[in-house]
Design a protein around this motif. Structure first.
Motif, PDB file in Angstrom:
ATOM      1  N   CYS A 161      -7.176   7.820   2.521  1.00  0.00           N
ATOM      2  CA  CYS A 161      -7.456   7.082   1.300  1.00  0.00           C
ATOM      3  C   CYS A 161      -6.134   6.503   0.808  1.00  0.00           C
ATOM      4  O   CYS A 161      -5.059   7.056   1.070  1.00  0.00           O
ATOM      5  CB  CYS A 161      -8.109   7.947   0.229  1.00  0.00           C
ATOM      6  SG  CYS A 161      -7.041   9.074  -0.637  1.00  0.00           S
ATOM      7  N   ALA A 162      -6.214   5.378   0.145  1.00  0.00           N
ATOM      8  CA  ALA A 162      -5.021   4.699  -0.354  1.00  0.00           C
ATOM      9  C   ALA A 162      -5.386   3.929  -1.607  1.00  0.00           C
ATOM     10  O   ALA A 162      -6.563   3.643  -1.864  1.00  0.00           O
ATOM     11  CB  ALA A 162      -4.449   3.749   0.704  1.00  0.00           C
ATOM     12  N   LEU A 163      -4.377   3.599  -2.391  1.00  0.00           N
ATOM     13  CA  LEU A 163      -4.573   2.832  -3.620  1.00  0.00           C
ATOM     14  C   LEU A 163      -3.750   1.562  -3.550  1.00  0.00           C
ATOM     15  O   LEU A 163      -2.686   1.536  -2.945  1.00  0.00           O
ATOM     16  CB  LEU A 163      -4.128   3.642  -4.844  1.00  0.00           C
ATOM     17  CG  LEU A 163      -4.748   5.011  -5.041  1.00  0.00           C
ATOM     18  CD1 LEU A 163      -4.136   5.692  -6.254  1.00  0.00           C
ATOM     19  CD2 LEU A 163      -6.257   4.929  -5.176  1.00  0.00           C
ATOM     20  N   GLY A 164      -4.246   0.515  -4.169  1.00  0.00           N
ATOM     21  CA  GLY A 164      -3.486  -0.724  -4.221  1.00  0.00           C
ATOM     22  C   GLY A 164      -4.064  -1.659  -5.249  1.00  0.00           C
ATOM     23  O   GLY A 164      -5.231  -1.519  -5.640  1.00  0.00           O
ATOM     24  N   MET A 172       0.828  -1.199   0.000  1.00  0.00           N
ATOM     25  CA  MET A 172       0.000   0.000   0.000  1.00  0.00           C
ATOM     26  C   MET A 172       0.866   1.254   0.000  1.00  0.00           C
ATOM     27  O   MET A 172       0.593   2.215  -0.690  1.00  0.00           O
ATOM     28  CB  MET A 172      -0.895  -0.009   1.240  1.00  0.00           C
ATOM     29  CG  MET A 172      -1.930   1.079   1.256  1.00  0.00           C
ATOM     30  SD  MET A 172      -3.315   0.732   0.169  1.00  0.00           S
ATOM     31  CE  MET A 172      -4.140  -0.573   1.058  1.00  0.00           C
ATOM     32  N   ALA A 173       1.947   1.243   0.769  1.00  0.00           N
ATOM     33  CA  ALA A 173       2.796   2.431   0.875  1.00  0.00           C
ATOM     34  C   ALA A 173       3.427   2.768  -0.469  1.00  0.00           C
ATOM     35  O   ALA A 173       3.452   3.922  -0.885  1.00  0.00           O
ATOM     36  CB  ALA A 173       3.872   2.219   1.929  1.00  0.00           C
ATOM     37  N   VAL A 174       3.928   1.764  -1.142  1.00  0.00           N
ATOM     38  CA  VAL A 174       4.543   2.000  -2.451  1.00  0.00           C
ATOM     39  C   VAL A 174       3.498   2.483  -3.439  1.00  0.00           C
ATOM     40  O   VAL A 174       3.720   3.420  -4.192  1.00  0.00           O
ATOM     41  CB  VAL A 174       5.227   0.715  -2.965  1.00  0.00           C
ATOM     42  CG1 VAL A 174       5.676   0.887  -4.407  1.00  0.00           C
ATOM     43  CG2 VAL A 174       6.421   0.370  -2.093  1.00  0.00           C
ATOM     44  N   ALA A 175       2.329   1.855  -3.415  1.00  0.00           N
ATOM     45  CA  ALA A 175       1.266   2.251  -4.336  1.00  0.00           C
ATOM     46  C   ALA A 175       0.857   3.698  -4.100  1.00  0.00           C
ATOM     47  O   ALA A 175       0.689   4.472  -5.039  1.00  0.00           O
ATOM     48  CB  ALA A 175       0.063   1.327  -4.174  1.00  0.00           C
ATOM     49  N   VAL A 199     -16.852   7.812  -6.169  1.00  0.00           N
ATOM     50  CA  VAL A 199     -15.698   7.713  -7.053  1.00  0.00           C
ATOM     51  C   VAL A 199     -16.029   8.453  -8.347  1.00  0.00           C
ATOM     52  O   VAL A 199     -17.086   8.214  -8.943  1.00  0.00           O
ATOM     53  CB  VAL A 199     -15.344   6.241  -7.366  1.00  0.00           C
ATOM     54  CG1 VAL A 199     -14.137   6.159  -8.291  1.00  0.00           C
ATOM     55  CG2 VAL A 199     -15.084   5.467  -6.078  1.00  0.00           C
ATOM     56  N   SER A 200     -15.159   9.355  -8.766  1.00  0.00           N
ATOM     57  CA  SER A 200     -15.411  10.117  -9.988  1.00  0.00           C
ATOM     58  C   SER A 200     -15.382   9.199 -11.205  1.00  0.00           C
ATOM     59  O   SER A 200     -14.791   8.114 -11.179  1.00  0.00           O
ATOM     60  CB  SER A 200     -14.380  11.228 -10.147  1.00  0.00           C
ATOM     61  OG  SER A 200     -13.090  10.677 -10.352  1.00  0.00           O
ATOM     62  N   ALA A 201     -16.002   9.644 -12.286  1.00  0.00           N
ATOM     63  CA  ALA A 201     -16.096   8.830 -13.498  1.00  0.00           C
ATOM     64  C   ALA A 201     -14.718   8.474 -14.050  1.00  0.00           C
ATOM     65  O   ALA A 201     -14.514   7.369 -14.566  1.00  0.00           O
ATOM     66  CB  ALA A 201     -16.926   9.561 -14.550  1.00  0.00           C
ATOM     67  N   ASP A 202     -13.766   9.383 -13.929  1.00  0.00           N
ATOM     68  CA  ASP A 202     -12.417   9.111 -14.444  1.00  0.00           C
ATOM     69  C   ASP A 202     -11.513   8.462 -13.391  1.00  0.00           C
ATOM     70  O   ASP A 202     -10.342   8.199 -13.655  1.00  0.00           O
ATOM     71  CB  ASP A 202     -11.768  10.381 -14.990  1.00  0.00           C
ATOM     72  CG  ASP A 202     -11.555  11.454 -13.941  1.00  0.00           C
ATOM     73  OD1 ASP A 202     -11.774  11.180 -12.734  1.00  0.00           O
ATOM     74  OD2 ASP A 202     -11.171  12.574 -14.314  1.00  0.00           O
ATOM     75  N   ARG A 203     -12.061   8.213 -12.187  1.00  0.00           N
ATOM     76  CA  ARG A 203     -11.362   7.541 -11.087  1.00  0.00           C
ATOM     77  C   ARG A 203     -10.192   8.354 -10.532  1.00  0.00           C
ATOM     78  O   ARG A 203      -9.395   7.857  -9.755  1.00  0.00           O
ATOM     79  CB  ARG A 203     -10.871   6.144 -11.499  1.00  0.00           C
ATOM     80  CG  ARG A 203     -11.969   5.234 -11.996  1.00  0.00           C
ATOM     81  CD  ARG A 203     -11.469   3.859 -12.389  1.00  0.00           C
ATOM     82  NE  ARG A 203     -10.987   3.152 -11.219  1.00  0.00           N
ATOM     83  CZ  ARG A 203      -9.746   2.681 -11.096  1.00  0.00           C
ATOM     84  NH1 ARG A 203      -8.855   2.858 -12.050  1.00  0.00           N
ATOM     85  NH2 ARG A 203      -9.383   2.034 -10.013  1.00  0.00           N
ATOM     86  N   ARG A 204     -10.092   9.607 -10.908  1.00  0.00           N
ATOM     87  CA  ARG A 204      -8.962  10.423 -10.449  1.00  0.00           C
ATOM     88  C   ARG A 204      -9.217  11.101  -9.112  1.00  0.00           C
ATOM     89  O   ARG A 204      -8.329  11.757  -8.566  1.00  0.00           O
ATOM     90  CB  ARG A 204      -8.606  11.467 -11.509  1.00  0.00           C
ATOM     91  CG  ARG A 204      -8.056  10.829 -12.772  1.00  0.00           C
ATOM     92  CD  ARG A 204      -7.656  11.855 -13.787  1.00  0.00           C
ATOM     93  NE  ARG A 204      -7.095  11.218 -14.986  1.00  0.00           N
ATOM     94  CZ  ARG A 204      -6.613  11.884 -16.015  1.00  0.00           C
ATOM     95  NH1 ARG A 204      -6.603  13.207 -16.016  1.00  0.00           N
ATOM     96  NH2 ARG A 204      -6.137  11.240 -17.055  1.00  0.00           N
ATOM     97  N   ILE A 250      -3.827   7.491 -10.921  1.00  0.00           N
ATOM     98  CA  ILE A 250      -4.275   6.132 -10.581  1.00  0.00           C
ATOM     99  C   ILE A 250      -4.136   5.206 -11.792  1.00  0.00           C
ATOM    100  O   ILE A 250      -4.428   5.595 -12.923  1.00  0.00           O
ATOM    101  CB  ILE A 250      -5.729   6.164 -10.062  1.00  0.00           C
ATOM    102  CG1 ILE A 250      -6.139   4.798  -9.523  1.00  0.00           C
ATOM    103  CG2 ILE A 250      -6.698   6.666 -11.123  1.00  0.00           C
ATOM    104  CD1 ILE A 250      -7.468   4.797  -8.782  1.00  0.00           C
ATOM    105  N   GLN A 251      -3.663   4.008 -11.535  1.00  0.00           N
ATOM    106  CA  GLN A 251      -3.530   3.020 -12.611  1.00  0.00           C
ATOM    107  C   GLN A 251      -4.825   2.220 -12.727  1.00  0.00           C
ATOM    108  O   GLN A 251      -5.605   2.133 -11.787  1.00  0.00           O
ATOM    109  CB  GLN A 251      -2.343   2.098 -12.323  1.00  0.00           C
ATOM    110  CG  GLN A 251      -1.016   2.853 -12.327  1.00  0.00           C
ATOM    111  CD  GLN A 251       0.168   1.940 -12.087  1.00  0.00           C
ATOM    112  OE1 GLN A 251       0.119   0.756 -12.397  1.00  0.00           O
ATOM    113  NE2 GLN A 251       1.237   2.498 -11.532  1.00  0.00           N
TER     114      GLN A 251
END
Length: 102
Positions: free
Chosen positions: A98-101, A3-6, A74-79, A35-36
């Protein structure tokens, strides 16, 4: 996954602090412009003296929190995403992440 790296790679940005009064809804926003496609969006709450807990996760759809106390948008473009708390109580005072993974 890490999670930290992401989060570092994705440049997650949040407001440093927000305040509301008990019973008054609040919108906690998060920006993740790089975001990927395979990444999920996670929201956590860290109450004082406790371990962080995952509140909700989503890939691209908005959804209600499990206890119906709010909603993850969540926005339509996920940004970007936002955690809406309908009627926060005093016990909801915490650090929200919030976090991404993948």
């Amino acid at each position: 996954f890490s999670m930290a790296v992401a989060a570092a790679r994705a440049q997650v940005l949040q407001e440093p602090s927000l305040e509301t009064t008990e019973g008054t809804g609040i919108n906690i926003s998060c920006s993740h412009p790089k975001i990927q496609r395979n990444f999920w969006i996670y929201w956590y709450r860290h109450l004082p003296g406790q371990r962080p807990e995952q509140l909700v996760s989503a890939h691209k759809e908005s959804k209600d929190l499990p206890d119906k106390a709010g909603r993850l948008w969540v926005s339509a473009d996920r940004r970007s995403s936002a955690l809406w708390l309908w009627r926060p109580r005093r016990g909801d005072a915490a650090v929200y992440y919030c976090a991404l993974g993948d």
